[in-house]
Write an enzyme that holds these catalytic residues in place. Structure first.
Site, mmCIF file in Angstrom:
data_model
loop_
_atom_site.group_PDB
_atom_site.id
_atom_site.type_symbol
_atom_site.label_atom_id
_atom_site.label_comp_id
_atom_site.label_asym_id
_atom_site.label_seq_id
_atom_site.Cartn_x
_atom_site.Cartn_y
_atom_site.Cartn_z
ATOM 1 N N HIS A 93 0.770 -1.097 0.181
ATOM 2 C CA HIS A 93 -0.114 0.153 -0.081
ATOM 3 C C HIS A 93 0.877 1.256 -0.108
ATOM 4 O O HIS A 93 1.045 1.619 1.080
ATOM 5 C CB HIS A 93 -0.919 -0.007 1.266
ATOM 6 C CG HIS A 93 -1.928 1.006 1.095
ATOM 7 N ND1 HIS A 93 -3.142 0.800 1.880
ATOM 8 C CD2 HIS A 93 -1.994 2.173 0.722
ATOM 9 C CE1 HIS A 93 -4.018 1.852 1.597
ATOM 10 N NE2 HIS A 93 -3.248 2.814 1.040
ATOM 11 N N HIS A 113 -10.321 -0.010 1.073
ATOM 12 C CA HIS A 113 -10.533 1.086 1.870
ATOM 13 C C HIS A 113 -12.023 1.009 2.452
ATOM 14 O O HIS A 113 -12.841 1.469 1.726
ATOM 15 C CB HIS A 113 -9.972 2.455 1.255
ATOM 16 C CG HIS A 113 -10.220 3.792 1.969
ATOM 17 N ND1 HIS A 113 -9.073 4.626 2.159
ATOM 18 C CD2 HIS A 113 -11.235 4.095 2.573
ATOM 19 C CE1 HIS A 113 -9.549 5.328 2.995
ATOM 20 N NE2 HIS A 113 -10.789 5.479 3.036
ATOM 21 N N ASP A 154 0.870 2.546 3.740
ATOM 22 C CA ASP A 154 -0.034 3.638 3.245
ATOM 23 C C ASP A 154 0.832 4.796 3.122
ATOM 24 O O ASP A 154 0.495 6.191 3.465
ATOM 25 C CB ASP A 154 -1.262 4.071 4.161
ATOM 26 C CG ASP A 154 -2.241 4.822 3.482
ATOM 27 O OD1 ASP A 154 -2.305 5.089 2.259
ATOM 28 O OD2 ASP A 154 -3.258 5.017 3.844
HETATM 29 O O1 DOR Z 1 -4.557 9.027 4.605
HETATM 30 C C1 DOR Z 1 -4.605 8.611 3.454
HETATM 31 N N1 DOR Z 1 -3.963 9.401 2.389
HETATM 32 N N2 DOR Z 1 -5.771 7.765 3.247
HETATM 33 C C2 DOR Z 1 -6.218 7.571 2.061
HETATM 34 O O2 DOR Z 1 -7.105 6.636 2.201
HETATM 35 C C3 DOR Z 1 -5.749 8.333 0.923
HETATM 36 C C4 DOR Z 1 -4.363 8.767 1.182
HETATM 37 C C5 DOR Z 1 -3.748 9.455 0.030
HETATM 38 O O3 DOR Z 1 -3.950 9.334 -1.150
HETATM 39 O O4 DOR Z 1 -3.215 10.634 0.402
HETATM 40 ZN ZN ZN Z 2 -7.233 4.192 2.095
HETATM 41 ZN ZN ZN Z 3 -3.593 4.911 0.897
#
Ligand code: DOR
Ligand code: ZN
Ligand code: ZN
Length: 428
Positions: A60, A179, A304
Protein backbone atom coordinates in the site's frame (compact mmCIF):
# COMPACT_ATOMS: atom_id res chain seq x y z
CA UNK A 1 28.31 -10.55 -10.22
CA UNK A 2 28.52 -12.67 -7.05
CA UNK A 3 27.83 -11.22 -3.60
CA UNK A 4 28.66 -13.21 -0.47
CA UNK A 5 26.89 -12.13 2.71
CA UNK A 6 28.78 -13.58 5.69
CA UNK A 7 27.65 -14.50 9.21
CA UNK A 8 24.30 -12.70 9.20
CA UNK A 9 21.20 -13.75 11.11
CA UNK A 10 19.20 -15.16 8.23
CA UNK A 11 15.51 -14.59 8.97
CA UNK A 12 13.39 -16.32 6.33
CA UNK A 13 9.96 -16.99 7.84
CA UNK A 14 8.64 -18.69 4.68
CA UNK A 15 11.19 -21.45 5.17
CA UNK A 16 11.11 -21.41 8.99
CA UNK A 17 14.73 -20.28 9.08
CA UNK A 18 16.20 -18.07 11.79
CA UNK A 19 19.90 -18.86 12.15
CA UNK A 20 23.40 -17.50 11.64
CA UNK A 21 24.62 -18.44 8.16
CA UNK A 22 26.06 -17.13 4.88
CA UNK A 23 24.12 -16.27 1.75
CA UNK A 24 25.51 -16.28 -1.78
CA UNK A 25 23.95 -14.20 -4.56
CA UNK A 26 24.85 -15.17 -8.12
CA UNK A 27 23.54 -12.78 -10.76
CA UNK A 28 19.92 -12.04 -9.97
CA UNK A 29 19.33 -15.19 -7.92
CA UNK A 30 19.97 -16.51 -4.43
CA UNK A 31 22.44 -19.33 -5.10
CA UNK A 32 23.04 -20.75 -1.64
CA UNK A 33 22.16 -20.30 2.03
CA UNK A 34 24.48 -22.30 4.28
CA UNK A 35 27.08 -22.12 6.99
CA UNK A 36 30.70 -21.51 5.95
CA UNK A 37 30.25 -20.74 2.25
CA UNK A 38 33.73 -20.42 0.73
CA UNK A 39 32.88 -19.54 -2.88
CA UNK A 40 34.80 -16.70 -4.52
CA UNK A 41 32.68 -13.54 -4.81
CA UNK A 42 33.03 -10.10 -6.37
CA UNK A 43 31.82 -8.52 -3.16
CA UNK A 44 31.82 -9.79 0.43
CA UNK A 45 29.53 -8.19 3.03
CA UNK A 46 30.21 -8.80 6.71
CA UNK A 47 26.75 -9.16 8.25
CA UNK A 48 27.77 -10.21 11.78
CA UNK A 49 25.12 -8.98 14.27
CA UNK A 50 22.89 -7.94 11.38
CA UNK A 51 19.61 -9.35 10.10
CA UNK A 52 19.58 -10.69 6.55
CA UNK A 53 15.94 -10.72 5.47
CA UNK A 54 13.90 -10.97 2.27
CA UNK A 55 13.41 -7.57 0.62
CA UNK A 56 10.36 -5.95 2.19
CA UNK A 57 7.07 -5.83 0.26
CA UNK A 58 4.60 -2.97 0.77
CA UNK A 59 1.08 -3.60 -0.49
CA UNK A 60 0.00 0.00 0.00
CA UNK A 61 1.96 2.96 -1.36
CA UNK A 62 0.96 6.17 -3.13
CA UNK A 63 3.63 7.07 -5.69
CA UNK A 64 1.55 9.96 -7.13
CA UNK A 65 2.59 9.52 -10.76
CA UNK A 66 0.76 10.46 -12.98
CA UNK A 67 -0.61 13.81 -11.96
CA UNK A 68 0.72 14.65 -8.52
CA UNK A 69 4.45 14.70 -9.14
CA UNK A 70 4.78 17.73 -6.87
CA UNK A 71 4.11 15.33 -3.96
CA UNK A 72 6.24 12.36 -5.06
CA UNK A 73 7.53 10.71 -8.21
CA UNK A 74 8.39 7.15 -9.07
CA UNK A 75 12.06 8.17 -8.88
CA UNK A 76 11.79 9.61 -5.34
CA UNK A 77 9.18 7.22 -3.98
CA UNK A 78 11.11 4.10 -5.00
CA UNK A 79 14.30 5.57 -3.50
CA UNK A 80 12.42 6.14 -0.25
CA UNK A 81 11.34 2.51 -0.49
CA UNK A 82 14.89 1.28 -1.02
CA UNK A 83 16.11 3.33 1.96
CA UNK A 84 13.39 1.68 4.04
CA UNK A 85 14.46 -1.82 2.97
CA UNK A 86 11.59 -2.34 0.50
CA UNK A 87 12.27 -4.11 -2.78
CA UNK A 88 8.66 -4.24 -4.01
CA UNK A 89 5.83 -1.73 -3.58
CA UNK A 90 2.26 -1.72 -4.89
CA UNK A 91 1.18 1.65 -6.29
CA UNK A 92 -2.33 2.84 -5.48
CA UNK A 93 -4.44 4.12 -8.40
CA UNK A 94 -5.71 7.45 -6.99
CA UNK A 95 -3.56 9.32 -9.48
CA UNK A 96 -4.62 11.99 -12.02
CA UNK A 97 -5.82 10.58 -14.33
CA UNK A 98 -6.95 7.69 -12.16
CA UNK A 99 -5.16 4.43 -13.02
CA UNK A 100 -8.33 2.79 -14.34
CA UNK A 101 -7.24 1.33 -17.68
CA UNK A 102 -4.51 -0.80 -19.24
CA UNK A 103 -2.69 2.17 -20.81
CA UNK A 104 -2.10 3.76 -17.42
CA UNK A 105 -1.04 0.45 -15.90
CA UNK A 106 1.49 0.13 -18.75
CA UNK A 107 2.56 3.75 -18.21
CA UNK A 108 3.38 3.10 -14.54
CA UNK A 109 5.30 -0.06 -15.44
CA UNK A 110 7.26 1.87 -18.08
CA UNK A 111 8.01 4.75 -15.71
CA UNK A 112 9.05 2.33 -12.97
CA UNK A 113 11.41 0.50 -15.33
CA UNK A 114 12.94 3.83 -16.40
CA UNK A 115 13.05 5.85 -13.17
CA UNK A 116 12.47 3.37 -10.35
CA UNK A 117 15.10 1.56 -8.28
CA UNK A 118 12.83 -1.15 -6.83
CA UNK A 119 9.92 -3.21 -8.18
CA UNK A 120 6.64 -1.35 -8.64
CA UNK A 121 3.40 -3.28 -9.08
CA UNK A 122 0.52 -1.09 -10.27
CA UNK A 123 -2.92 -1.42 -8.69
CA UNK A 124 -5.90 -0.68 -10.91
CA UNK A 125 -8.96 1.28 -9.81
CA UNK A 126 -12.23 -0.54 -9.19
CA UNK A 127 -14.41 2.02 -10.95
CA UNK A 128 -13.79 4.38 -13.84
CA UNK A 129 -12.25 7.58 -12.54
CA UNK A 130 -12.93 6.25 -9.02
CA UNK A 131 -16.36 7.76 -9.53
CA UNK A 132 -18.19 4.77 -8.10
CA UNK A 133 -20.66 4.38 -10.94
CA UNK A 134 -19.16 2.06 -13.56
CA UNK A 135 -16.57 -0.71 -13.23
CA UNK A 136 -13.14 -0.08 -14.72
CA UNK A 137 -11.86 -2.61 -17.26
CA UNK A 138 -10.52 -4.99 -14.66
CA UNK A 139 -9.75 -7.79 -17.12
CA UNK A 140 -7.60 -5.64 -19.37
CA UNK A 141 -5.70 -4.19 -16.41
CA UNK A 142 -5.09 -7.70 -15.08
CA UNK A 143 -3.80 -8.76 -18.50
CA UNK A 144 -1.07 -6.10 -18.53
CA UNK A 145 0.05 -6.70 -14.98
CA UNK A 146 -2.16 -4.92 -12.43
CA UNK A 147 -1.51 -6.79 -9.17
CA UNK A 148 -4.82 -5.90 -7.47
CA UNK A 149 -7.75 -3.52 -7.73
CA UNK A 150 -8.60 -0.82 -5.20
CA UNK A 151 -10.67 2.32 -4.81
CA UNK A 152 -8.24 3.54 -2.12
CA UNK A 153 -9.03 6.97 -0.76
CA UNK A 154 -12.64 5.84 -0.46
CA UNK A 155 -14.98 2.87 -0.59
CA UNK A 156 -17.21 1.87 -3.47
CA UNK A 157 -20.49 3.17 -1.99
CA UNK A 158 -22.84 1.04 -4.08
CA UNK A 159 -22.85 -2.52 -2.64
CA UNK A 160 -24.11 -4.07 -5.87
CA UNK A 161 -21.22 -2.54 -7.80
CA UNK A 162 -18.75 -3.70 -5.14
CA UNK A 163 -20.17 -7.21 -5.35
CA UNK A 164 -19.68 -7.18 -9.11
CA UNK A 165 -16.11 -5.94 -8.69
CA UNK A 166 -15.43 -8.86 -6.36
CA UNK A 167 -16.84 -11.25 -8.96
CA UNK A 168 -14.58 -9.84 -11.68
CA UNK A 169 -11.55 -9.80 -9.41
CA UNK A 170 -12.12 -13.46 -8.66
CA UNK A 171 -12.40 -14.25 -12.36
CA UNK A 172 -9.00 -12.63 -13.01
CA UNK A 173 -7.51 -13.92 -9.77
CA UNK A 174 -6.82 -10.44 -8.38
CA UNK A 175 -7.17 -9.45 -4.74
CA UNK A 176 -9.37 -6.46 -3.92
CA UNK A 177 -7.63 -3.96 -1.62
CA UNK A 178 -10.43 -2.38 0.33
CA UNK A 179 -10.38 1.09 1.90
CA UNK A 180 -13.27 0.74 4.35
CA UNK A 181 -15.12 3.97 5.00
CA UNK A 182 -18.83 4.75 4.99
CA UNK A 183 -18.54 8.31 3.80
CA UNK A 184 -21.77 9.59 5.37
CA UNK A 185 -20.31 8.75 8.80
CA UNK A 186 -16.84 10.14 8.11
CA UNK A 187 -17.24 13.88 7.77
CA UNK A 188 -14.47 14.86 10.18
CA UNK A 189 -10.74 15.33 10.35
CA UNK A 190 -9.69 13.17 13.32
CA UNK A 191 -11.06 10.36 15.48
CA UNK A 192 -14.41 11.12 17.09
CA UNK A 193 -13.92 11.38 20.84
CA UNK A 194 -12.78 13.56 23.73
CA UNK A 195 -9.63 14.72 21.96
CA UNK A 196 -11.61 15.93 18.93
CA UNK A 197 -14.01 17.78 21.27
CA UNK A 198 -11.10 19.35 23.12
CA UNK A 199 -9.57 20.57 19.87
CA UNK A 200 -12.93 21.63 18.46
CA UNK A 201 -12.58 19.33 15.46
CA UNK A 202 -15.28 17.20 13.86
CA UNK A 203 -14.77 13.50 14.43
CA UNK A 204 -14.75 10.37 12.27
CA UNK A 205 -16.48 7.55 14.16
CA UNK A 206 -15.20 3.96 14.37
CA UNK A 207 -18.42 2.64 12.87
CA UNK A 208 -17.65 4.40 9.56
CA UNK A 209 -14.90 1.79 9.09
CA UNK A 210 -16.65 -1.16 10.74
CA UNK A 211 -19.78 -0.87 8.62
CA UNK A 212 -17.83 -1.34 5.37
CA UNK A 213 -15.54 -3.98 6.88
CA UNK A 214 -18.68 -5.99 7.69
CA UNK A 215 -20.43 -5.23 4.39
CA UNK A 216 -17.49 -6.13 2.18
CA UNK A 217 -16.64 -9.33 4.05
CA UNK A 218 -20.26 -10.40 3.59
CA UNK A 219 -20.08 -9.57 -0.13
CA UNK A 220 -16.73 -11.36 -0.56
CA UNK A 221 -18.16 -14.36 1.27
CA UNK A 222 -21.23 -14.53 -0.91
CA UNK A 223 -19.25 -14.51 -4.19
CA UNK A 224 -16.34 -16.49 -2.66
CA UNK A 225 -13.78 -13.84 -3.63
CA UNK A 226 -10.61 -12.79 -1.84
CA UNK A 227 -10.67 -9.49 -0.01
CA UNK A 228 -7.79 -7.63 1.61
CA UNK A 229 -8.77 -4.93 4.09
CA UNK A 230 -6.51 -1.87 4.11
CA UNK A 231 -5.27 0.06 7.16
CA UNK A 232 -7.52 -1.50 9.82
CA UNK A 233 -7.79 0.89 12.74
CA UNK A 234 -10.47 -0.16 15.23
CA UNK A 235 -10.92 -2.86 17.87
CA UNK A 236 -14.38 -3.78 16.55
CA UNK A 237 -13.03 -4.24 12.99
CA UNK A 238 -10.55 -6.73 14.45
CA UNK A 239 -13.35 -8.70 16.15
CA UNK A 240 -15.30 -8.84 12.91
CA UNK A 241 -12.29 -9.98 10.87
CA UNK A 242 -11.55 -12.70 13.40
CA UNK A 243 -15.12 -13.99 13.21
CA UNK A 244 -15.18 -13.86 9.41
CA UNK A 245 -11.96 -15.90 9.26
CA UNK A 246 -13.50 -18.48 11.60
CA UNK A 247 -16.41 -18.73 9.19
CA UNK A 248 -14.02 -19.39 6.28
CA UNK A 249 -14.18 -16.06 4.46
CA UNK A 250 -11.03 -15.41 2.38
CA UNK A 251 -10.12 -12.18 4.15
CA UNK A 252 -6.67 -10.76 4.90
CA UNK A 253 -5.92 -7.47 6.60
CA UNK A 254 -3.18 -4.92 7.00
CA UNK A 255 -2.23 -2.43 9.70
CA UNK A 256 0.00 0.61 9.31
CA UNK A 257 2.92 1.51 11.56
CA UNK A 258 1.16 4.73 12.59
CA UNK A 259 -1.95 2.87 13.72
CA UNK A 260 0.07 0.39 15.84
CA UNK A 261 2.35 3.11 17.25
CA UNK A 262 0.28 6.25 17.85
CA UNK A 263 -3.18 7.16 19.12
CA UNK A 264 -5.41 10.22 19.06
CA UNK A 265 -3.77 11.25 22.34
CA UNK A 266 -0.62 12.06 20.40
CA UNK A 267 -2.55 14.86 18.69
CA UNK A 268 -1.92 17.72 21.07
CA UNK A 269 -2.35 20.62 18.66
CA UNK A 270 -3.13 21.31 15.05
CA UNK A 271 -0.11 19.68 13.42
CA UNK A 272 -1.53 18.21 10.20
CA UNK A 273 1.28 15.66 10.09
CA UNK A 274 -0.98 13.74 12.48
CA UNK A 275 -3.87 13.84 10.04
CA UNK A 276 -4.59 10.74 7.98
CA UNK A 277 -7.46 8.55 6.90
CA UNK A 278 -8.41 6.41 8.76
CA UNK A 279 -7.44 8.68 11.66
CA UNK A 280 -5.34 7.79 14.69
CA UNK A 281 -7.84 6.07 16.98
CA UNK A 282 -8.04 5.61 20.76
CA UNK A 283 -5.30 3.95 22.83
CA UNK A 284 -7.61 0.96 23.21
CA UNK A 285 -7.95 0.64 19.44
CA UNK A 286 -4.16 0.88 18.92
CA UNK A 287 -3.69 -1.86 21.53
CA UNK A 288 -6.25 -4.03 19.71
CA UNK A 289 -4.28 -3.57 16.48
CA UNK A 290 -1.05 -4.72 18.18
CA UNK A 291 -2.93 -7.68 19.67
CA UNK A 292 -4.37 -8.55 16.22
CA UNK A 293 -0.86 -8.48 14.75
CA UNK A 294 0.26 -10.79 17.54
CA UNK A 295 -2.56 -13.32 17.21
CA UNK A 296 -2.45 -13.30 13.39
CA UNK A 297 -5.84 -11.67 12.74
CA UNK A 298 -3.86 -9.00 10.89
CA UNK A 299 -1.15 -10.67 8.82
CA UNK A 300 0.30 -7.73 6.88
CA UNK A 301 2.04 -4.48 7.79
CA UNK A 302 1.66 -1.90 5.01
CA UNK A 303 2.68 1.74 5.16
CA UNK A 304 -0.04 3.67 3.27
CA UNK A 305 2.90 5.90 2.27
CA UNK A 306 0.93 9.06 1.37
CA UNK A 307 3.24 11.91 0.38
CA UNK A 308 1.91 15.46 0.24
CA UNK A 309 3.51 18.83 -0.47
CA UNK A 310 4.35 21.00 2.56
CA UNK A 311 1.76 23.56 1.43
CA UNK A 312 -0.94 20.89 1.60
CA UNK A 313 -0.08 20.26 5.26
CA UNK A 314 0.94 23.73 6.47
CA UNK A 315 -2.62 24.93 6.75
CA UNK A 316 -5.68 24.58 8.95
CA UNK A 317 -6.01 21.03 10.26
CA UNK A 318 -9.47 20.65 8.74
CA UNK A 319 -8.28 21.76 5.31
CA UNK A 320 -5.03 19.79 5.27
CA UNK A 321 -4.56 16.70 3.08
CA UNK A 322 -4.87 13.25 4.66
CA UNK A 323 -1.89 10.97 4.96
CA UNK A 324 1.73 10.58 6.00
CA UNK A 325 4.86 9.15 4.41
CA UNK A 326 5.85 5.76 5.75
CA UNK A 327 8.44 3.88 3.72
CA UNK A 328 11.49 5.09 5.64
CA UNK A 329 10.02 4.64 9.12
CA UNK A 330 8.10 1.34 8.88
CA UNK A 331 10.74 -1.25 9.76
CA UNK A 332 12.38 0.73 12.62
CA UNK A 333 8.88 1.33 14.09
CA UNK A 334 8.12 -2.37 13.78
CA UNK A 335 11.34 -3.27 15.59
CA UNK A 336 10.86 -0.64 18.30
CA UNK A 337 7.14 -1.00 19.00
CA UNK A 338 6.35 -4.60 18.09
CA UNK A 339 9.59 -6.53 18.69
CA UNK A 340 11.01 -4.56 21.63
CA UNK A 341 7.48 -4.13 22.92
CA UNK A 342 7.13 -7.92 23.13
CA UNK A 343 4.29 -8.25 20.63
CA UNK A 344 6.14 -10.06 17.82
CA UNK A 345 9.32 -12.05 17.38
CA UNK A 346 11.71 -10.72 14.71
CA UNK A 347 10.59 -13.56 12.44
CA UNK A 348 6.89 -12.71 12.93
CA UNK A 349 7.57 -9.05 12.15
CA UNK A 350 9.50 -9.91 8.99
CA UNK A 351 6.78 -12.35 7.85
CA UNK A 352 4.23 -9.52 7.96
CA UNK A 353 6.45 -7.41 5.71
CA UNK A 354 7.61 -10.10 3.27
CA UNK A 355 6.04 -13.50 2.72
CA UNK A 356 2.56 -12.59 3.97
CA UNK A 357 2.10 -9.68 1.55
CA UNK A 358 3.60 -11.86 -1.22
CA UNK A 359 0.93 -14.47 -0.47
CA UNK A 360 -1.83 -11.86 -0.66
CA UNK A 361 -0.55 -11.02 -4.16
CA UNK A 362 0.08 -14.65 -5.06
CA UNK A 363 3.65 -13.86 -6.18
CA UNK A 364 6.81 -15.87 -5.73
CA UNK A 365 8.67 -13.34 -3.59
CA UNK A 366 9.31 -12.58 0.05
CA UNK A 367 11.62 -15.50 0.81
CA UNK A 368 15.35 -16.27 0.78
CA UNK A 369 14.97 -19.73 -0.72
CA UNK A 370 17.70 -20.98 -3.04
CA UNK A 371 16.85 -20.16 -6.66
CA UNK A 372 14.63 -17.21 -5.69
CA UNK A 373 15.15 -13.71 -7.09
CA UNK A 374 17.81 -11.97 -4.99
CA UNK A 375 15.69 -9.30 -3.30
CA UNK A 376 17.50 -8.95 0.03
CA UNK A 377 17.68 -6.43 2.84
CA UNK A 378 20.36 -6.21 5.53
CA UNK A 379 19.46 -4.41 8.75
CA UNK A 380 21.34 -3.45 11.88
CA UNK A 381 18.56 -4.19 14.40
CA UNK A 382 20.47 -2.72 17.33
CA UNK A 383 21.18 0.74 15.93
CA UNK A 384 19.21 3.55 17.51
CA UNK A 385 17.37 5.39 14.75
CA UNK A 386 16.18 8.88 15.59
CA UNK A 387 14.19 9.86 12.51
CA UNK A 388 15.62 12.88 10.70
CA UNK A 389 13.03 14.05 8.20
CA UNK A 390 15.51 16.33 6.40
CA UNK A 391 17.55 13.26 5.44
CA UNK A 392 14.67 11.24 4.00
CA UNK A 393 14.70 10.29 0.32
CA UNK A 394 10.99 10.88 -0.21
CA UNK A 395 10.12 14.13 -1.95
CA UNK A 396 7.59 14.75 0.82
CA UNK A 397 8.27 15.48 4.47
CA UNK A 398 4.84 14.87 5.97
CA UNK A 399 5.43 12.59 8.93
CA UNK A 400 4.62 12.89 12.62
CA UNK A 401 7.71 10.79 13.40
CA UNK A 402 10.43 13.47 13.07
CA UNK A 403 12.71 13.08 16.12
CA UNK A 404 11.03 9.79 17.14
CA UNK A 405 13.50 7.31 18.68
CA UNK A 406 13.03 4.07 16.77
CA UNK A 407 15.29 1.04 16.43
CA UNK A 408 17.12 -0.45 13.48
CA UNK A 409 18.82 0.87 10.36
CA UNK A 410 18.69 -0.49 6.84
CA UNK A 411 22.27 -0.94 5.62
CA UNK A 412 21.77 -2.78 2.32
CA UNK A 413 18.90 -3.12 -0.10
CA UNK A 414 19.58 -5.52 -2.95
CA UNK A 415 17.09 -5.76 -5.83
CA UNK A 416 17.44 -8.69 -8.26
CA UNK A 417 21.08 -9.00 -7.23
CA UNK A 418 21.81 -5.29 -7.73
CA UNK A 419 22.85 -3.25 -4.73
CA UNK A 420 20.68 -0.13 -4.47
CA UNK A 421 21.52 0.85 -0.89
CA UNK A 422 25.02 0.26 0.51
CA UNK A 423 26.09 1.15 4.04
CA UNK A 424 22.83 3.06 4.47
CA UNK A 425 23.38 5.21 1.35
CA UNK A 426 21.67 5.18 -2.03
CA UNK A 427 23.95 4.12 -4.87
CA UNK A 428 21.49 5.21 -7.57
O1 DOR B 1 -4.48 9.17 4.61
C1 DOR B 1 -4.75 8.79 3.47
N1 DOR B 1 -4.10 9.27 2.39
N2 DOR B 1 -5.71 7.90 3.32
C2 DOR B 1 -6.16 7.55 2.12
O2 DOR B 1 -7.03 6.74 2.06
C3 DOR B 1 -5.62 8.17 0.90
C4 DOR B 1 -4.28 8.67 1.12
C5 DOR B 1 -3.79 9.59 0.03
O3 DOR B 1 -3.94 9.26 -1.14
O4 DOR B 1 -3.23 10.64 0.36
ZN1 ZN C 1 -7.01 4.20 2.21
ZN1 ZN D 1 -3.81 4.68 0.84
Amino acid sequence: MKILIKNGRIIDPANNIDKIADLLVDGDKIAKVAEGITDEADKVIDAADKWVIPGLIDLHVHLRDPGYEHKETIATGTRAGAMGGFTTVCAMPNTDPVTDNEILVEYIKMKAARDGVINVLPIGAITKGQQGSELADIGKMAQVGACAISEDGKSVSNPALMKNALRYAKMFDLPVFDHCEEITLAKGSMNAGDRASLLGLKGISNDSEELIVARDMILAGSVKAKIHLCHISTAESVIQIKQAKERGIAVTAEATPHHFTLSEEDITGYDANFKMNPPLRSKKDAEAIRQALKDGTIEVIATDHAPHHTDEKNCEFEKAANGIIGLETALPLGIKVLVEGGWLTPSELIAKMTVNPARVLGIDKGTLGEGMTADITIVDPNAENIFDVSKMASKAKNTPFGGYKAKGKVLYTIVSGETVVENGKLLK
